[in-house]
Enzyme design. Structure first.
Site, PDB file in Angstrom:
ATOM      1  N   LYS A 211      -1.447  -4.156  -1.579  1.00 47.16           N
ATOM      2  CA  LYS A 211      -2.096  -3.453  -2.680  1.00 47.16           C
ATOM      3  C   LYS A 211      -3.494  -4.014  -2.960  1.00 47.16           C
ATOM      4  O   LYS A 211      -3.827  -5.136  -2.556  1.00 47.16           O
ATOM      5  CB  LYS A 211      -1.213  -3.507  -3.929  1.00 47.16           C
ATOM      6  CG  LYS A 211      -0.021  -2.552  -3.775  1.00 47.16           C
ATOM      7  CD  LYS A 211       0.821  -2.458  -4.996  1.00 47.16           C
ATOM      8  CE  LYS A 211       1.957  -1.455  -4.750  1.00 47.16           C
ATOM      9  NZ  LYS A 211       2.989  -1.538  -5.790  1.00 47.16           N
ATOM     10  N   ARG A 250       9.759  -4.951  -2.074  1.00 44.87           N
ATOM     11  CA  ARG A 250       9.422  -3.683  -1.415  1.00 44.87           C
ATOM     12  C   ARG A 250       8.195  -3.919  -0.545  1.00 44.87           C
ATOM     13  O   ARG A 250       7.160  -4.353  -1.044  1.00 44.87           O
ATOM     14  CB  ARG A 250       9.134  -2.633  -2.485  1.00 44.87           C
ATOM     15  CG  ARG A 250       8.839  -1.241  -1.964  1.00 44.87           C
ATOM     16  CD  ARG A 250       8.612  -0.280  -3.124  1.00 44.87           C
ATOM     17  NE  ARG A 250       8.339   1.063  -2.656  1.00 44.87           N
ATOM     18  CZ  ARG A 250       7.144   1.495  -2.273  1.00 44.87           C
ATOM     19  NH1 ARG A 250       6.110   0.684  -2.301  1.00 44.87           N
ATOM     20  NH2 ARG A 250       6.984   2.735  -1.851  1.00 44.87           N
TER      21      ARG A 250
HETATM   22  N1  HH2 Z   1       4.606   0.892  -5.267  1.00 46.43           N
HETATM   23  C1  HH2 Z   1       4.298   2.054  -4.683  1.00 46.43           C
HETATM   24  C2  HH2 Z   1       5.222   3.095  -4.605  1.00 46.43           C
HETATM   25  N2  HH2 Z   1       6.454   2.955  -5.097  1.00 46.43           N
HETATM   26  N3  HH2 Z   1       8.069   1.636  -6.194  1.00 46.43           N
HETATM   27  C3  HH2 Z   1       8.421   0.500  -6.804  1.00 46.43           C
HETATM   28  N4  HH2 Z   1       9.654   0.349  -7.315  1.00 46.43           N
HETATM   29  N5  HH2 Z   1       7.541  -0.557  -6.907  1.00 46.43           N
HETATM   30  C4  HH2 Z   1       6.275  -0.476  -6.434  1.00 46.43           C
HETATM   31  O1  HH2 Z   1       5.505  -1.455  -6.593  1.00 46.43           O
HETATM   32  C5  HH2 Z   1       5.862   0.733  -5.790  1.00 46.43           C
HETATM   33  C6  HH2 Z   1       6.809   1.795  -5.693  1.00 46.43           C
HETATM   34  C7  HH2 Z   1       2.940   2.217  -4.078  1.00 46.43           C
HETATM   35  O2  HH2 Z   1       2.908   1.796  -2.749  1.00 46.43           O
HETATM   36  P1  HH2 Z   1       3.044   2.748  -1.462  1.00 46.43           P
HETATM   37  O3  HH2 Z   1       4.329   3.503  -1.481  1.00 46.43           O
HETATM   38  O4  HH2 Z   1       2.835   1.922  -0.264  1.00 46.43           O
HETATM   39  O5  HH2 Z   1       1.812   3.716  -1.550  1.00 46.43           O
HETATM   40  P2  HH2 Z   1       1.639   5.222  -2.002  1.00 46.43           P
HETATM   41  O6  HH2 Z   1       1.990   5.271  -3.446  1.00 46.43           O
HETATM   42  O7  HH2 Z   1       0.196   5.525  -1.722  1.00 46.43           O
HETATM   43  O8  HH2 Z   1       2.580   6.083  -1.202  1.00 46.43           O
END
Ligand code: HH2
Length: 271
Positions: A211, A250
């Site tokens: 992030k 995660r």
């Molecule tokens: N972060 C993201 C998405 N879902 N869920 C939980 N429980 N905790 C988190 O920190 C979290 C999450 C964002 O990351 P990512 O899925 O890699 O990116 P994007 O939102 O662009 O799909």
């Protein structure tokens, strides 16, 4: 928890796993690397703002369902031992994902918009992850100023936990929502005080993987290190979160995370 985004626009893996074959190969690789849970997401929550420009496009529930359901069904069939979570805040998608075989629900809005999700989780006996975020995915609430980020996030999560418990959810997981509507300093403070969330009496999940706050520490807030240079920083942050009491992580990078945490656990057991 290994991340599997079947979106065109997620900040790290967007566009890579939209085809079912690619998604299944990715799930298989993450399971082999030691993931216990595959988190399937059909809508990016990338925030709008200086770092990512325009935020993630809002995805109608129908389209999100079309993205995640075949992937969940296929993972269930091919890897029956794997736990699957669905990363969504929309009750329609929750319902379809549970029918398709998802085991857990990951609500990045912490029941703020759709408290009825708690009843769906309760009825299915599915664990529910309630993450702290102020806005919806794609919103830009970065200008919110916290007087005490740890206390405010804990209070908001306490409310989400109360809603979940009142609906009869048997297993709740809390998540401080690293990177969601928080400054770099807010995020670091939260990470350093993950232990404060243990007072809510449920396991804590943390997602720091690649992030922008990690990039900001490695570079500067205005010129963060790019996402492909944030792995080692993410592992450092992950180790802190686990030392402070997080028990679920995660991540996009399962093998490095598993190895980091194996050494951490072995060290802590050596007395
Ligand atoms: N972060 C993201 C998405 N879902 N869920 C939980 N429980 N905790 C988190 O920190 C979290 C999450 C964002 O990351 P990512 O899925 O890699 O990116 P994007 O939102 O662009 O799909």
């Amino acid at each position: 928890m290994g991340i599997l985004n079947v979106t065109p626009d997620s900040f790290w893996d967007g566009g890579r796993y939209q085809h079912l074959d690619a998604a299944l190969r990715r799930a298989e690789a993450m399971l082999e690397e030691g993931a216990a849970i595959i988190d399937v997401g059909g809508e990016s929550s990338r925030p709008a703002g200086a770092v990512y420009g325009t935020g993630a496009a809002a995805v109608p529930a129908d389209e999100e369902r079309r993205r995640v359901v075949p992937v969940i069904e296929a993972i269930r069939r091919r890897f029956p031992e794997a736990l699957i979570s669905v990363d969504t805040y929309k009750p329609e998608v929750v319902r379809a994902a549970l029918e398709a075989g998802a085991h857990l629900i990951n609500d990045v809005t912490g029941l703020r918009y759709h408290p009825e999700t708690a009843a769906l989780a309760a009825a299915a006996g599915a664990p529910l992850i309630v993450m702290h975020a102020l806005g919806r995915p794609g919103d830009a609430p970065h200008e919110h100023t916290y007087a005490d980020v740890v206390a405010e996030v804990r209070a908001a999560l306490a409310a989400a936990v109360a809603t979940a418990e009142a609906a009869g959810v048997a297993h709740v997981v809390t998540d401080p929502g690293f990177g969601f509507g928080k400054t770099v300093t807010d995020n670091l403070r939260l990470l350093n005080r993950v232990d404060a969330l243990l007072a809510l009496r449920w396991p804590v999940l943390v997602g720091v993987s690649r992030k922008s706050s990690i990039g900001a520490v490695l570079g500067t807030p205005d010129a963060p290190a790019p996402a492909d240079a944030r792995l080692y920083g993410s592992l450092g942050a992950t180790a802190v979160a686990v030392l402070r009491g997080a028990t679920l992580v995660r991540t996009h990078d399962v093998r490095p995370t598993v190895e980091c945490l194996k050494v951490l656990a072995a060290t802590l057991q050596a007395v």
